[in-house]
Design an enzyme around this catalytic site. Sequence first.
Site, mmCIF file in Angstrom:
data_model
loop_
_atom_site.group_PDB
_atom_site.id
_atom_site.type_symbol
_atom_site.label_atom_id
_atom_site.label_comp_id
_atom_site.label_asym_id
_atom_site.label_seq_id
_atom_site.Cartn_x
_atom_site.Cartn_y
_atom_site.Cartn_z
ATOM 1 C CD GLU A 1 12.157 0.195 10.694
ATOM 2 O OE1 GLU A 1 13.017 1.464 10.845
ATOM 3 O OE2 GLU A 1 12.475 0.071 10.289
ATOM 4 C CB CYS B 1 12.401 8.289 10.256
ATOM 5 S SG CYS B 1 13.451 7.403 8.630
ATOM 6 C CE LYS C 1 -1.534 3.082 1.337
ATOM 7 N NZ LYS C 1 -1.249 4.316 0.934
ATOM 8 C CD GLU D 1 9.634 12.672 12.071
ATOM 9 O OE1 GLU D 1 8.367 12.669 11.817
ATOM 10 O OE2 GLU D 1 10.130 11.536 11.471
HETATM 11 P P1 NAP Z 1 1.874 8.659 7.433
HETATM 12 O O1 NAP Z 1 1.000 9.728 7.307
HETATM 13 O O2 NAP Z 1 2.184 7.663 8.501
HETATM 14 O O3 NAP Z 1 1.693 7.390 6.111
HETATM 15 C C1 NAP Z 1 2.334 6.414 5.651
HETATM 16 C C2 NAP Z 1 1.286 5.811 4.952
HETATM 17 O O4 NAP Z 1 0.435 4.675 5.826
HETATM 18 C C3 NAP Z 1 1.377 5.415 3.691
HETATM 19 O O5 NAP Z 1 0.776 4.975 2.693
HETATM 20 C C4 NAP Z 1 -0.123 6.468 4.486
HETATM 21 O O6 NAP Z 1 -1.375 6.143 3.363
HETATM 22 C C5 NAP Z 1 -0.698 5.314 5.327
HETATM 23 N N1 NAP Z 1 -1.659 5.312 6.241
HETATM 24 C C6 NAP Z 1 -2.212 6.207 6.695
HETATM 25 N N2 NAP Z 1 -3.413 6.497 7.704
HETATM 26 C C7 NAP Z 1 -3.301 5.137 8.083
HETATM 27 C C8 NAP Z 1 -4.308 4.098 8.666
HETATM 28 N N3 NAP Z 1 -4.911 4.488 8.985
HETATM 29 N N4 NAP Z 1 -4.448 2.884 8.894
HETATM 30 C C9 NAP Z 1 -3.492 2.279 7.518
HETATM 31 N N5 NAP Z 1 -2.389 2.770 6.777
HETATM 32 C C10 NAP Z 1 -2.773 4.497 7.094
HETATM 33 O O7 NAP Z 1 3.642 9.233 7.225
HETATM 34 P P2 NAP Z 1 3.648 10.236 6.436
HETATM 35 O O8 NAP Z 1 3.752 11.825 6.780
HETATM 36 O O9 NAP Z 1 3.669 8.950 4.457
HETATM 37 O O10 NAP Z 1 5.728 9.899 6.002
HETATM 38 C C11 NAP Z 1 6.212 10.061 7.308
HETATM 39 C C12 NAP Z 1 6.543 9.547 8.505
HETATM 40 O O11 NAP Z 1 6.941 8.776 8.122
HETATM 41 C C13 NAP Z 1 7.209 10.657 8.883
HETATM 42 O O12 NAP Z 1 7.196 10.410 10.595
HETATM 43 C C14 NAP Z 1 8.836 10.045 9.415
HETATM 44 O O13 NAP Z 1 9.227 9.713 10.387
HETATM 45 C C15 NAP Z 1 8.298 8.333 8.781
HETATM 46 N N6 NAP Z 1 9.838 7.847 8.475
HETATM 47 C C16 NAP Z 1 10.195 6.503 9.524
HETATM 48 C C17 NAP Z 1 11.046 5.403 8.185
HETATM 49 C C18 NAP Z 1 11.623 4.552 9.710
HETATM 50 O O14 NAP Z 1 12.740 3.691 8.645
HETATM 51 N N7 NAP Z 1 11.339 5.178 10.761
HETATM 52 C C19 NAP Z 1 11.263 6.042 6.964
HETATM 53 C C20 NAP Z 1 10.674 7.151 6.397
HETATM 54 C C21 NAP Z 1 10.114 7.785 7.091
HETATM 55 P P3 NAP Z 1 -1.782 7.741 2.971
HETATM 56 O O15 NAP Z 1 -0.886 8.301 1.648
HETATM 57 O O16 NAP Z 1 -2.652 6.708 1.629
HETATM 58 O O17 NAP Z 1 -3.075 8.774 4.150
#
Ligand code: NAP
Length: 483
Positions: free
Chosen positions: A256, A290, A180, A387
Site C-alpha cells: 500500500e 495517502c 514493525k 505527495e
Molecule cells: P516510509 O518512510 O516508507 O515508512 C514506512 C515504514 O517503513 C516505517 O515503519 C519505516 O520505518 C519503514 N521503513 C523505512 N525504510 C525502510 C527500509 N529500508 N526497509 C524496511 N522498512 C523501512 O513512509 P512514511 O513516511 O512512514 O509514511 C508515509 C507514506 O506512506 C506516504 O507515501 C503515504 O502515501 C504512504 N501511505 C500509504 C497508504 C496506503 O494504504 N496506500 C496508507 C498510509 C500511508 P521507520 O519509521 O523506522 O523509518
Amino acid sequence: MDAKPIMDIPTGLFIGGKFVDASDGERFDVMNPATEQVLTSVASATVDDGMKALDAAEAAFSDWAGRTPRVRAEVLRKAFELMMAEQERLARIITLENGKALSDSRSEVAYAAEFFRWYAEEAVRNLGDVMRAPSSGARILVQHKPIGIAVLVTPWNFPAAMATRKIGPALAAGCPVVVKPASETPLTMLALMPILEKAGVPPGVVNILPSRSSGALVDKLLHDPRVRMISFTGSTAVGRKLLHGAADNVVNTGMELGGNAPFIVCADADIDAAVEGAMIAKMRNIGEACTAANRFYVHEEVHDIFAARLTDRMRRMKIGNGLEEGVEVGALVNAETRDKVEHFVADAVAKGAEILTGGEPVPGKGYFYAPTVLVNVPDTAECLRDEIFGPVAVLQRFHSEDEMISRANDTEYGLVAYLFTKDLKRGLALSERLEYGMIGLNRGLVSDPAAPFGGVKQSGIGREGAHAGLMEFLETQYISVAW
Ligand code: NAP
C-alpha cells in the site's frame, strides 16, 4: 526498561508474549510534534531481536492456525470491543505522538477497531470450491490455508489503523505476525498489544519490533525462509526496496504505497457537496494521508465559486495542539514534513501560484502549518507531481473532460481519485476512465473496512479490507481427487 512512563504504555519490544529490552539495550526517543518535547523512549530492535520474534512466531503458528475459525473470530471480536472501550485513551496516545487533532484520532481508533470486527466476521468465511474436472472427471478440491508468518511494516500517519488493517486479516487467516511500526509513532501499537493479549491472542502470534534500524531489520526478516508474506504500507520508494528484497526468497507481497489523488469538480457538481467532500479529502489527518486530495481540477465555470467557498472553510479552521478540544488542525508529524510542505508552497508561488489563504508555517513551538489554498498553480509546480502530505489545496482549472482525464491520469500513482458531478451517468463513465484503484464519486472518503482498499500502477499491489484482504494472507491449495 528505564523510560519515563506515560499513560501506562509499555516501551519494550514485544516478543513471544513478553515485553523485553532490545538485545543491545538501545532505545530511541518518541517526540510530541505539538510541543517538540520528548514523550518517552522505546526499545530499538536489532536483527537478533528480529530472529527471536521469528522463533516465537514459528512456535505459535501451528497452534494458532489449528484453532477453529470461530475461536479466532471470537478473539478478534473481543479485540474490537476492548479497543472501543479504550477509544479515548488510544486517541490521546495517537495525538500525543502523531500530532493530529483528537477528533481525527478518535475517528482513526473507531476505523482501526472496525478491522477487528470485520475480520472476526470474515474469519469464518474462508470458502473453498469443489468441482468436477471437465475432461478427466476427477474432483477439483480447492482450499485456502494460512500463508505463513507475515511481516507487517506500517507508517506513522495512521499508527493504529494501518496496523489493524493487516493484523485483523492475518489473525483471521491463522497467520502469526511480526509488526514493525514507524519510528515516529511506535507507542500506539505498543498500547494496542495489551488489548490484544486481553482479547486472547496467544504468545508469539503478534510480535512488535519498534526499531531505529528498519532497513537492516526488515531485510534480514525478508531473507529468512520462514517469512512468507510482507505487507507494507508506506512510501513508494521504500516499497520498491522491499519488493527487491522479497524477490530473493519469492516472498508474497502486499504493498500500500503513495498516492497523488486528483479531486475533480465538474461544471454540474453540487458545489456545497464538493466543498464538503474537499474538506474531508484534503483535511482529514491534516492532509497526511495517502488518500489526500493532492491536485484539484475544477471546471472553469465553477472554479471561482468553489475556490472562494473552500477558502472560507479553510480559513476558519482552528489550529493548535491536537489535545485541545475543538482543534481541527493539529501539528504535522515532524519538522521534515512541515519543511516539505513549506517548500512545495514556496516553489508553486515562485512559479506564479497565488495564495488565497494560509501559505506559511505557524510561528512558535510545534510543526504547525496553516490550512492553505493555492490557485493559478502552473503545471511545472512540484506539488502536482509529489505527495504534499500537508494542509495545502492546489487548484487548477479545466475546460474539457478529455483534457481533465488525461491530466488526472498523468502520474505514476493510481490510488484514489475523487469526482463530483450531479449526473451519475457521467460520473460512472468518467470513473471508468480514471486509472485509479478507488474512486470517491460525490464522496470525499473511500476508506471502509468492508471495501477493497488499494491502488494501481505505483500505488501498490494487492488489497486490504473486504474479503480480498483476508485472501492476501491465504495460500490456495488444490487437491486433485479420485473419489
Ligand atoms: P516510509 O518512510 O516508507 O515508512 C514506512 C515504514 O517503513 C516505517 O515503519 C519505516 O520505518 C519503514 N521503513 C523505512 N525504510 C525502510 C527500509 N529500508 N526497509 C524496511 N522498512 C523501512 O513512509 P512514511 O513516511 O512512514 O509514511 C508515509 C507514506 O506512506 C506516504 O507515501 C503515504 O502515501 C504512504 N501511505 C500509504 C497508504 C496506503 O494504504 N496506500 C496508507 C498510509 C500511508 P521507520 O519509521 O523506522 O523509518
